[in-house]
Design an enzyme around this catalytic site. Structure first.
Site, mmCIF file in Angstrom:
data_model
loop_
_atom_site.group_PDB
_atom_site.id
_atom_site.type_symbol
_atom_site.label_atom_id
_atom_site.label_comp_id
_atom_site.label_asym_id
_atom_site.label_seq_id
_atom_site.Cartn_x
_atom_site.Cartn_y
_atom_site.Cartn_z
ATOM 1 N N HIS A 118 0.873 -1.175 0.000
ATOM 2 C CA HIS A 118 0.000 0.000 0.000
ATOM 3 C C HIS A 118 0.916 1.233 0.000
ATOM 4 C CE1 HIS A 118 -2.774 2.951 1.847
ATOM 5 N NE2 HIS A 118 -3.758 2.134 1.537
ATOM 6 N N ASP A 152 3.041 -4.518 8.010
ATOM 7 C CA ASP A 152 1.802 -3.751 7.873
ATOM 8 C C ASP A 152 0.649 -4.746 8.045
ATOM 9 O OD1 ASP A 152 -0.511 -2.622 6.922
ATOM 10 O OD2 ASP A 152 0.398 -1.726 5.142
ATOM 11 N N GLN A 190 -4.545 -5.369 6.967
ATOM 12 C CA GLN A 190 -5.532 -6.300 6.391
ATOM 13 C C GLN A 190 -5.448 -7.695 7.004
ATOM 14 O OE1 GLN A 190 -7.882 -5.263 4.507
ATOM 15 N NE2 GLN A 190 -7.112 -3.292 3.814
ATOM 16 N N LYS A 207 -10.521 -0.799 10.378
ATOM 17 C CA LYS A 207 -10.662 -1.982 9.507
ATOM 18 C C LYS A 207 -11.004 -3.215 10.337
ATOM 19 C CE LYS A 207 -7.249 -0.184 6.268
ATOM 20 N NZ LYS A 207 -8.034 0.288 5.136
ATOM 21 N N CYS A 265 -4.668 2.561 -3.603
ATOM 22 C CA CYS A 265 -3.396 3.039 -3.035
ATOM 23 C C CYS A 265 -2.293 2.011 -3.246
ATOM 24 C CB CYS A 265 -3.536 3.363 -1.546
ATOM 25 S SG CYS A 265 -4.692 4.676 -1.223
HETATM 26 C C1 LIG Z 1 -2.467 -2.808 3.575
HETATM 27 C C2 LIG Z 1 -2.797 -1.434 4.050
HETATM 28 N N1 LIG Z 1 -1.863 -0.696 4.638
HETATM 29 C C3 LIG Z 1 -2.106 0.535 5.097
HETATM 30 C C4 LIG Z 1 -3.335 1.110 4.976
HETATM 31 C C5 LIG Z 1 -3.566 2.484 5.510
HETATM 32 O O1 LIG Z 1 -4.446 2.449 6.565
HETATM 33 P P1 LIG Z 1 -5.061 3.795 7.178
HETATM 34 O O2 LIG Z 1 -5.620 4.560 6.024
HETATM 35 O O3 LIG Z 1 -6.098 3.314 8.121
HETATM 36 O O4 LIG Z 1 -3.958 4.513 7.864
HETATM 37 C C6 LIG Z 1 -4.350 0.400 4.345
HETATM 38 C C7 LIG Z 1 -5.673 1.012 4.118
HETATM 39 O O5 LIG Z 1 -6.378 0.658 3.221
HETATM 40 C C8 LIG Z 1 -4.078 -0.915 3.893
HETATM 41 O O6 LIG Z 1 -5.027 -1.650 3.303
#
Ligand SMILES: Cc1ncc(COP(=O)(O)O)c(C=O)c1O
Length: 407
Positions: free
Chosen positions: A124, A201, A204, A227, A365
């Site tokens: 992401h 990270d 998900q 999430k 993203c």
């Molecule tokens: C894999 C992953 N990393 C990071 C993020 C960023 O999360 P946040 O927007 O809640 O900070 C997301 C959000 O979709 C994500 O799916």
């Protein structure tokens, strides 16, 4: 289906009983934000109604009540991810802030000229850009673990990329654009052979299966509350104490100091060192309530239900001519991304919305993933344990309709 009572679970989520455009809401955008159960809504409301006050500051009743609830939420997080200590769990606004915190703080202390930061092709943007900025500032460079056409990391290449110059591996547990579950435990063990710490990270992964940071043995792990059935503005970055103790503060100001003078200031121990200013108290108490909720259901049965939905949806959509699935890894969680020949994903999303079906359309993203698959965007359905087989049928029927409209 399994012994999962989906109709009973759905009653816990008030938003799901809505209609949208005259149709029952079919919410399949859980990878963006999952819905919030009534018990979490109530916990947030109780805080605002009866307990609202600043934490760690006052000696008065309300401040102490708020502090107790806030720190209780941290204990719940600790148990939820099996951290060794609650102090290793730092509250942040979400995953994005978690990556920025670690990249900036770890980078300033441990990354220098000529060093390498290893990320993957399926990250992401929030696990790319903070590392790029650090690399630019420190004279380091980003190296990228490639993936194959199913959307799986090429582990042999990963091992070849690790070396003397590698200062950190930053990789996603589950890809938000492909659904791939990466072999984090094995990847961490390999990195540790080179003395390299691993940042995961977990945005998900935590919503979909139990995560044990000690078992993974990762050095850092981050996730967002919204999430995993908690309010926006809540989130956590975990780090092993041995690293966090050595790292400089990220943001500075109130709440993170031991002493301040105009000549020099000294900092509080973890976690306060990394929690400058008034935190998202209500949101993180809500995160604690979401963890209580997940502990109250059969999470293993929930995960099995989600898997069955994913398998069923994969089969239903694969049977429709003209559809291409993007992300067909052997080990996947909850995400089904696809394209339809000749139809822009935004049009798919808009037409589905007319039937009350919420999916995501765009680059998610993850522009490098789009580049790899040579598409500008995809449509993405993402499942939670409150989704049903009937909803998957509605998705498949609506997608079929899109194809007919554009034929
Ligand atoms: C894999 C992953 N990393 C990071 C993020 C960023 O999360 P946040 O927007 O809640 O900070 C997301 C959000 O979709 C994500 O799916």
């Amino acid at each position: 289906m399994s012994n999962w009572d989906v109709e009973k679970i759905r009653k816990d989520f008030p938003v799901l009983s809505q209609t949208v455009n005259g149709k029952p809401l079919v919410y399949l955008d859980n990878a963006a934000s999952a819905q919030v159960p009534q018990v979490v809504i109530e916990r947030g409301a109780k805080y605002l109604r009866e307990e609202h006050s600043n934490v760690h500051r006052g000696v008065h009743y309300l401040s102490q009540t708020a502090t107790t609830a806030y720190e209780a939420a941290r204990e719940k997080v600790k148990r939820f991810i099996n951290a060794k200590e609650a102090a290793e769990c730092i509250f942040v606004r979400g995953c994005t802030e978690g990556v920025n915190l670690i990249a900036s703080s770890y980078g300033r202390k441990f990354i220098g000229e000529g060093d390498e930061i290893l990320i993957s092709e399926m990250e992401h943007h929030s696990n790319i850009i903070p590392w790029q900025i650090v690399a630019e500032e420190r004279g380091a460079r980003i190296r990228v673990i490639p993936m194959n056409e199913r959307g799986e990391l090429i582990i042999d290449e990963y091992e070849n990329l690790l070396g003397r110059r590698t200062k950190i591996v930053a990789v996603t547990h589950v890809s938000n654009s492909l659904g791939t579950v990466n072999p984090i435990k094995e990847m961490t063990a390999t990195a540790h052979k080179f003395g390299v710490p691993v940042f995961v990270d977990g945005a998900q992964s935590v919503p979909h299966f139990p995560v044990d940071v000690q078992d993974l043995d990762c050095d850092f792990f981050t996730f967002s509350g919204h999430k995993m059935y908690a309010p926006t503005g809540s989130g956590v970055v975990y780090g092993k104490r041995e690293w966090l103790d050595k790292m400089p503060p990220y943001q500075t100001g109130g709440g993170m100091i031991r002493t301040v003078s105009f000549e020099k200031s000294t900092f509080a121990p973890i976690p306060e060192k990394f929690e400058a200013g008034t935190p998202a108290i209500a949101a993180n108490i809500g995160l604690g309530a979401a963890i209580d909720y997940l502990n109250s259901i059969d999470f293993a049965a929930a995960a099995a239900h989600e898997h069955e939905l994913l398998d069923y949806a994969t089969k239903r959509l694969s049977d429709i001519p003209g559809i291409k699935l993007i992300g067909t890894a052997e080990n996947k969680a909850s995400v089904l991304a696809f394209t339809i020949e000749g139809v822009h994903p935004h049009d798919i999303g808009t037409i589905l919305d007319q039937d009350g079906i919420a999916i995501r359309a765009g680059h998610h993203c993850a522009q490098p993933v789009m580049k790899y698959f040579d598409v500008p965007a995809t449509a993405r359905a993402s499942f939670a344990f409150y989704n049903t087989r009937e909803e998957v049928d509605k998705l498949a029927d609506a997608v079929q309709k899109v194809i007919e409209v554009f034929a």
